[in-house]
Design an enzyme around this catalytic site. Structure first.
Site, PDB file in Angstrom:
ATOM      1  N   LYS A   1     -20.708  26.953   5.693  1.00  0.00           N
ATOM      2  CA  LYS A   1     -20.086  27.805   4.690  1.00  0.00           C
ATOM      3  C   LYS A   1     -19.804  29.158   5.344  1.00  0.00           C
ATOM      4  O   LYS A   1     -20.708  29.974   5.523  1.00  0.00           O
ATOM      5  CB  LYS A   1     -20.989  28.006   3.475  1.00  0.00           C
TER       6      LYS A   1
ATOM      7  N   GLU B   1     -31.401  34.913  10.483  1.00  0.00           N
ATOM      8  CA  GLU B   1     -31.081  36.087  11.299  1.00  0.00           C
ATOM      9  C   GLU B   1     -30.593  37.132  10.313  1.00  0.00           C
ATOM     10  O   GLU B   1     -29.479  37.059   9.802  1.00  0.00           O
ATOM     11  CB  GLU B   1     -30.019  35.739  12.344  1.00  0.00           C
TER      12      GLU B   1
ATOM     13  N   CYS C   1     -25.137  43.370  13.419  1.00  0.00           N
ATOM     14  CA  CYS C   1     -26.555  43.461  13.064  1.00  0.00           C
ATOM     15  C   CYS C   1     -27.383  44.094  14.179  1.00  0.00           C
ATOM     16  O   CYS C   1     -28.459  44.637  13.919  1.00  0.00           O
ATOM     17  CB  CYS C   1     -27.101  42.077  12.719  1.00  0.00           C
TER      18      CYS C   1
ATOM     19  N   GLU D   1     -29.570  50.173   7.028  1.00  0.00           N
ATOM     20  CA  GLU D   1     -28.583  49.720   8.012  1.00  0.00           C
ATOM     21  C   GLU D   1     -27.201  50.187   7.536  1.00  0.00           C
ATOM     22  O   GLU D   1     -26.712  49.756   6.494  1.00  0.00           O
ATOM     23  CB  GLU D   1     -28.629  48.199   8.123  1.00  0.00           C
TER      24      GLU D   1
END
Length: 495
Positions: A182, A257, A291, A388
């Site tokens: 997906k 992750e 990331c 973040e």
């Protein structure tokens, strides 16, 4: 280079299930837009939950024949897929630029990175091995086998739409599993392009499937369906936590992750020019939307001012624009929410005493473009250090000692990546041991490759991708206790 999306030979805007290209039976679609100019590219099917179940069942049926192939046979399929990806690298890169926005040269690098996982795991398919262990009693053998875990579901993000697919699908297929992918709603075309090339490589129907639709419907089906034995997810910690909770109902194996808040530490003895180059490589790549991007920049007080000046000069020269312009080094942010988050973080930092050194506002091009930004005088209590950012902001924090910077670097729930710049080998060992992170770049801002185990600790995830360890995520251990297999006494009088 592609001038229009329709000229791309890999363009598909249907899902790939059981070897066929299909739309949603309901006819429901979602418009896909180019983040660089907001133009509609194509429409994308929104499959129902029943159609997702069909894809899962197709993968389950295909598993029977796929797992029976030898590792070498699966390797040959993957190798053909790799060759086709390499042959169509420009076409895949163009799809990435159209739907994700990064500069074309970065998109090409991503395609090569994505292909490297297919090549690596094509080779690893032939190297899956178990073990024979010494038993506690005579006349027995302990045999350990590694077998494919089963049907796998993968959920990938928009920021690296090619690499995040192959980093999961290649080891799954190499191990003998079948998979349903997906992709993110913002970037499905790259996944469809990869599936198209997998089809051309002869990978059997049902082995690799790509579905699109409402994220909650697909996620709920993946986590609740007992046929799915493994889920691999790359994305936010919040969603990862939710998927883990849901997967617990059917005790699935998961690899995650998740979010990051990478510290980038520069000591007084570092080469300032090289440290700035390393920071730009990891901070402003993909407009800061990675990331493992440096999120907090810690510079020791002895070189702080010099570092700020060099960083200001180099960041000020970064060219922003449409990724198809070969001179562009930074593209647009992915959507309005990303743009607003960057603005929120800058406003918060300035309100709490930070200084704006470079950039700091929406770019003159308008739309989703934002100026590459440098902030000085940043402190730990600012949002740019606590969250973040996922955008082109380099917040620079002054530090005094090793002990100070390690404490600040570890003051986060995340532990994905970190970066150290120093010429002192003993210091590198000390600080590397003290930093809580799954990966550390030392005197480099480039840490990703197919050979190294990618992944984090703390709330940045579970498991590893790539490397020799990446196959283990898709394998189960089976232990055979074989009584009589170890009998050493020879028999006499037999024909």
């Amino acid at each position: 280079m592609m001038k229009t999306i329709l000229e791309n030979p890999l363009l598909k805007n249907q899902c790939y299930i059981n070897g066929k290209w299909v739309g949603a039976k309901s006819g429901q679609v979602k418009l896909l837009r180019n983040p660089a100019n907001n133009e509609v590219l194509v429409d994308i099917p929104q499959l129902s939950r029943e159609e997702i179940k069909y894809a899962i069942n197709a993968a389950s049926h295909a598993m029977v024949g796929w797992r029976e192939l030898s590792g070498k046979q699966r390797s040959l399929y993957l190798r053909k897929w790799f060759d086709l990806v390499q042959a169509h690298r420009d076409d895949l890169a163009s799809l990435i630029v159209f739907e994700e926005g990064k500069p074309f040269v970065e998109a090409l690098a991503e395609v090569d990175y994505a292909a490297s996982f297919i090549e690596w795991f094509a080779e690893e398919a032939k190297r899956v091995k178990g073990d024979v262990m010494a038993p506690p009693q005579a006349g027995s053998r302990i045999i350990v086998l590694k077998e494919p875990i089963g049907v796998c579901a993968t959920i990938t993000p928009w920021n690296f739409p090619a690499a995040m697919i192959t980093r999961k699908i290649a080891p799954a297929l190499a191990a003998g599993c079948t998979a349903i992918a997906k992709p993110a709603q913002q970037t499905p075309l790259t996944a469809f392009g990869l599936a198209f090339l997998a089809e051309k490589a002869g990978i059997p129907a049902g082995v690799f499937n790509v579905v699109t639709g409402k994220a909650s419907d697909i996620g709920d089906e993946f986590t609740s369906n007992p046929i799915i034995k493994k889920i691999s997810f790359t994305g936010s910690t919040e969603i990862g936590r939710h998927l883990i909770q849901q997967s617990a109902q059917t005790i699935k194996k998961v690899s995650m992750e998740l979010g990051g808040n990478a510290p980038f530490i520069v000591f007084n003895d570092a080469d300032v020019e090289k440290a700035v180059e390393g920071l730009i490589a990891t901070k402003f790549r993909n407009t800061g939307q990675a990331c493992i991007s440096a999120n907090r920049v810690y510079v020791q007080e002895g070189i702080y001012d010099a570092f700020i000046q060099v960083l200001k000069d180099k960041v000020g020269k970064l060219k922003v624009g449409n990724g198809f312009d070969k001179t562009v080094q930074q593209g647009p942010l992915i959507d309005t929410s990303a743009l607003e988050k960057v603005e929120e973080h800058i406003a918060d930092a300035l309100k709490k005493g930070a200084n704006l050194v470079q950039g700091g506002k929406r770019h003159g091009l308008g739309g989703l473009f934002f100026e590459p930004t440098v902030l000085s005088g940043v402190t730990q209590n600012m949002l740019v250090c606590r969250e973040e950012t996922f955008g082109p902001i380099a917040p620079v924090i002054r530090f005094h000692s090793e002990a100070d910077v390690v404490k600040m670097a570890n003051d986060t729930e995340y532990g994905l990546a970190a970066y150290l710049f120093s010429k002192d080998a003993e210091r590198i060992w000390r600080v590397s041991a003290a930093i809580e992170s799954g990966m550390i770049g030392i005197n480099t801002g480039a840490i990703s490759n197919e050979v190294a185990p990618f992944g984090g600790i703390k709330e940045s995830g579970l498991g590893r991708e790539g490397s020799i360890y990446g196959m283990d995520e898709y394998l189960e251990l089976k232990y055979l206790a074989w009584h009589g297999a170890g009998e050493n006494k020879l028999k006499e009088g037999e024909n």
